[in-house]
Design a protein around this motif. Structure first.
Motif, PDB file in Angstrom:
ATOM      1  N   ARG A   8       0.829  -1.200   0.000  1.00 30.46           N
ATOM      2  CA  ARG A   8       0.000   0.000   0.000  1.00 30.46           C
ATOM      3  C   ARG A   8       0.870   1.259   0.000  1.00 30.46           C
ATOM      4  NH1 ARG A   8      -3.161  -3.119   3.396  1.00 30.46           N
ATOM      5  NH2 ARG A   8      -2.336  -2.120   5.268  1.00 30.46           N
ATOM      6  N   GLN A   9       1.925   1.237   0.791  1.00 31.05           N
ATOM      7  CA  GLN A   9       2.835   2.379   0.809  1.00 31.05           C
ATOM      8  C   GLN A   9       3.521   2.542  -0.550  1.00 31.05           C
ATOM      9  OE1 GLN A   9       5.404   1.477   4.121  1.00 31.05           O
ATOM     10  NE2 GLN A   9       4.151   2.664   5.570  1.00 31.05           N
ATOM     11  N   GLN A  10       3.874   1.436  -1.125  1.00 29.85           N
ATOM     12  CA  GLN A  10       4.513   1.460  -2.448  1.00 29.85           C
ATOM     13  C   GLN A  10       3.552   2.041  -3.488  1.00 29.85           C
ATOM     14  OE1 GLN A  10       7.588   0.757  -2.442  1.00 29.85           O
ATOM     15  NE2 GLN A  10       8.107   0.621  -4.585  1.00 29.85           N
ATOM     16  N   GLN A  11       2.286   1.622  -3.446  1.00 36.07           N
ATOM     17  CA  GLN A  11       1.292   2.140  -4.383  1.00 36.07           C
ATOM     18  C   GLN A  11       1.039   3.629  -4.152  1.00 36.07           C
ATOM     19  OE1 GLN A  11      -2.053  -0.429  -3.707  1.00 36.07           O
ATOM     20  NE2 GLN A  11      -1.312  -2.006  -5.143  1.00 36.07           N
ATOM     21  N   ALA A  12       0.986   4.022  -2.898  1.00 34.85           N
ATOM     22  CA  ALA A  12       0.777   5.437  -2.578  1.00 34.85           C
ATOM     23  C   ALA A  12       1.959   6.271  -3.067  1.00 34.85           C
ATOM     24  CB  ALA A  12       0.577   5.621  -1.076  1.00 34.85           C
ATOM     25  N   SER A  13       3.163   5.749  -2.894  1.00 33.60           N
ATOM     26  CA  SER A  13       4.354   6.457  -3.367  1.00 33.60           C
ATOM     27  C   SER A  13       4.350   6.582  -4.883  1.00 33.60           C
ATOM     28  CB  SER A  13       5.627   5.736  -2.924  1.00 33.60           C
ATOM     29  OG  SER A  13       5.796   5.826  -1.545  1.00 33.60           O
ATOM     30  N   GLU A  14       3.976   5.509  -5.555  1.00 33.41           N
ATOM     31  CA  GLU A  14       3.903   5.551  -7.017  1.00 33.41           C
ATOM     32  C   GLU A  14       2.849   6.534  -7.491  1.00 33.41           C
ATOM     33  OE1 GLU A  14       3.648   1.982  -9.435  1.00 33.41           O
ATOM     34  OE2 GLU A  14       4.975   0.970  -8.007  1.00 33.41           O
ATOM     35  N   ALA A  15       1.709   6.545  -6.839  1.00 33.84           N
ATOM     36  CA  ALA A  15       0.626   7.464  -7.207  1.00 33.84           C
ATOM     37  C   ALA A  15       1.082   8.914  -6.994  1.00 33.84           C
ATOM     38  CB  ALA A  15      -0.627   7.171  -6.411  1.00 33.84           C
ATOM     39  N   GLN A  16       1.755   9.186  -5.897  1.00 30.20           N
ATOM     40  CA  GLN A  16       2.250  10.539  -5.635  1.00 30.20           C
ATOM     41  C   GLN A  16       3.301  10.932  -6.669  1.00 30.20           C
ATOM     42  OE1 GLN A  16       1.080  12.795  -3.342  1.00 30.20           O
ATOM     43  NE2 GLN A  16       2.386  14.201  -4.490  1.00 30.20           N
ATOM     44  N   TRP A  17       4.172  10.008  -7.009  1.00 27.18           N
ATOM     45  CA  TRP A  17       5.191  10.276  -8.016  1.00 27.18           C
ATOM     46  C   TRP A  17       4.537  10.620  -9.354  1.00 27.18           C
ATOM     47  CZ3 TRP A  17       6.624   7.865 -12.632  1.00 27.18           C
ATOM     48  CH2 TRP A  17       7.829   8.305 -13.180  1.00 27.18           C
ATOM     49  N   MET A  18       3.493   9.878  -9.727  1.00 24.06           N
ATOM     50  CA  MET A  18       2.781  10.145 -10.973  1.00 24.06           C
ATOM     51  C   MET A  18       2.108  11.516 -10.940  1.00 24.06           C
ATOM     52  SD  MET A  18       3.257   7.681 -13.091  1.00 24.06           S
ATOM     53  CE  MET A  18       1.923   7.584 -14.263  1.00 24.06           C
ATOM     54  N   ARG A  19       1.487  11.875  -9.813  1.00 24.03           N
ATOM     55  CA  ARG A  19       0.854  13.191  -9.688  1.00 24.03           C
ATOM     56  C   ARG A  19       1.901  14.298  -9.799  1.00 24.03           C
ATOM     57  NH1 ARG A  19      -2.211  10.420  -5.826  1.00 24.03           N
ATOM     58  NH2 ARG A  19      -0.906  11.187  -4.132  1.00 24.03           N
ATOM     59  N   ASP A  20       3.032  14.123  -9.127  1.00 25.00           N
ATOM     60  CA  ASP A  20       4.108  15.115  -9.194  1.00 25.00           C
ATOM     61  C   ASP A  20       4.653  15.255 -10.612  1.00 25.00           C
ATOM     62  OD1 ASP A  20       3.829  15.482  -6.464  1.00 25.00           O
ATOM     63  OD2 ASP A  20       5.639  14.349  -5.936  1.00 25.00           O
ATOM     64  N   ARG A  21       4.792  14.131 -11.271  1.00 24.33           N
ATOM     65  CA  ARG A  21       5.297  14.135 -12.643  1.00 24.33           C
ATOM     66  C   ARG A  21       4.325  14.861 -13.577  1.00 24.33           C
ATOM     67  NH1 ARG A  21       5.721   8.854 -16.190  1.00 24.33           N
ATOM     68  NH2 ARG A  21       6.577   9.754 -18.056  1.00 24.33           N
ATOM     69  N   GLU A  22       3.041  14.586 -13.431  1.00 24.75           N
ATOM     70  CA  GLU A  22       2.028  15.250 -14.259  1.00 24.75           C
ATOM     71  C   GLU A  22       1.981  16.749 -13.969  1.00 24.75           C
ATOM     72  OE1 GLU A  22      -0.519  15.826 -17.231  1.00 24.75           O
ATOM     73  OE2 GLU A  22       0.544  13.959 -16.818  1.00 24.75           O
TER      74      GLU A  22
END
Length: 159
Positions: A8-22
């Motif tokens: 879950r932490q890994q998924q949350a980190s990936e989601a945040q990374w994607m939002r930051d990238r966008e």
């Protein structure tokens, strides 16, 4: 249990990374559109000023330098847009860039005393005025791309 929490932490980190990238991409695109808008406007205005100088027989070295600076600024902004703009915006920018290049060529030919068939002062002035109206549609496409306007606001005709 720990494995689930880690995932879950890994998924949350990936989601945040994607939002930051966008968000970074959107910010970069916005800066590109601001620079492009300013450069295209400046180039069109300098073309109009230079056309008037040619018409009046009053071309100076300063006027030539200002036109060339605006032209080079336009080229630089277009080069950045080629790497940053969305496909619909880039297609519209390309069409406007071709029109600006054509106006430049027609003005220079008029200045040399060898005007093209559609290269009278009046023809070029009219085309540069119409280009401003088309630019408004292009600007709307940029705003839609940035999410500032709804896609329904985008013009259906080419700028």
């Amino acid at each position: 249990m720990q494995q689930d929490q880690f995932e879950r932490q890994q998924q949350a980190s990936e989601a945040q990374w994607m939002r930051d990238r966008e968000e970074a991409r959107l910010s970069e695109r916005r800066a590109c559109y601001v620079a492009t808008n300013a450069a295209y406007r400046r180039y069109r205005i300098q073309l109009m000023n230079y056309l008037w100088d040619v018409h009046q027989g009053n071309v100076t070295d300063m006027a030539r330098d200002e036109l060339e600076a605006a032209r080079h600024g336009h080229h630089a902004a277009f080069a950045e847009a080629q790497l940053t703009a969305s496909t619909p915006v880039l297609a519209a920018l390309d069409a406007v860039a071709k029109e600006l290049a054509g106006a430049y060529q027609r003005i220079k030919r008029l200045e040399e005393g060898n005007p093209m068939a559609n290269g009278s002062f009046e023809d070029i002035e009219k085309d540069l005025q119409q280009l401003w109206e088309r630019w408004k549609g292009l600007r709307t496409r940029m705003r839609v791309c940035l999410g500032v306007e709804d896609a329904g606001a985008a013009p259906q005709t080419e700028p």
